[in-house]
Write a protein that holds these residues in place. Structure first.
Motif, PDB file in Angstrom:
ATOM      1  N   GLU A 141      -6.001  19.314   0.039  1.00  0.00           N
ATOM      2  CA  GLU A 141      -6.374  18.093  -0.668  1.00  0.00           C
ATOM      3  C   GLU A 141      -5.126  17.413  -1.253  1.00  0.00           C
ATOM      4  N   ARG A 142      -4.208  18.177  -1.800  1.00  0.00           N
ATOM      5  CA  ARG A 142      -2.975  17.619  -2.360  1.00  0.00           C
ATOM      6  C   ARG A 142      -2.146  16.958  -1.257  1.00  0.00           C
ATOM      7  N   GLN A 143      -2.035  17.619  -0.115  1.00  0.00           N
ATOM      8  CA  GLN A 143      -1.281  17.063   0.999  1.00  0.00           C
ATOM      9  C   GLN A 143      -1.932  15.785   1.523  1.00  0.00           C
ATOM     10  N   GLY A 202       1.432   7.574   1.137  1.00  0.00           N
ATOM     11  CA  GLY A 202       2.443   7.092   2.079  1.00  0.00           C
ATOM     12  C   GLY A 202       1.898   6.030   3.016  1.00  0.00           C
ATOM     13  N   ILE A 203       0.679   6.206   3.470  1.00  0.00           N
ATOM     14  CA  ILE A 203       0.056   5.216   4.347  1.00  0.00           C
ATOM     15  C   ILE A 203      -0.107   3.887   3.625  1.00  0.00           C
ATOM     16  N   ARG A 204      -0.545   3.947   2.370  1.00  0.00           N
ATOM     17  CA  ARG A 204      -0.703   2.704   1.590  1.00  0.00           C
ATOM     18  C   ARG A 204       0.651   2.030   1.372  1.00  0.00           C
ATOM     19  N   THR A 254       4.767  -1.306   7.766  1.00  0.00           N
ATOM     20  CA  THR A 254       5.690  -0.637   8.688  1.00  0.00           C
ATOM     21  C   THR A 254       4.909   0.126   9.754  1.00  0.00           C
ATOM     22  N   LEU A 255       3.892   0.843   9.353  1.00  0.00           N
ATOM     23  CA  LEU A 255       3.078   1.603  10.310  1.00  0.00           C
ATOM     24  C   LEU A 255       2.362   0.665  11.278  1.00  0.00           C
TER      25      LEU A 255
END
Length: 75
Positions: free
Chosen positions: A53-55, A62-64, A69-70
């Motif tokens: 869950e933490r990961q 990071g996605i947000r 860029t993604l």
């Protein structure tokens, strides 16, 4: 394959897991499970893992943060 039946539990619906399933998943009364959507369709039921869950929270952050860029990299 284990067939589960939906049952009424108070005002809710649920499933009762057979003892052999609980044993193989190393689960006991009060343990948490996570229901995730499987890539091939359907769902996957897994024991709760606080580290996972933490990961996942870090990945979502990071996605947000790098959404544009993604998006460009996906082209």
């Amino acid at each position: 394959m284990v067939e589960l039946k939906i049952i009424r539990i108070g005002n809710s619906l649920g499933v009762r897991l057979p003892r052999e399933v609980l044993s193989r998943m190393h689960l006991a009364d009060g343990d948490k499970l996570i229901l995730t959507e499987a890539p091939e369709g359907g769902y996957r039921l897994s024991p709760y893992d606080p580290e996972f869950e933490r990961q996942l929270e870090i990945a979502e952050q990071g996605i947000r943060e790098y959404r544009n860029t993604l998006r460009e990299l996906a082209k």
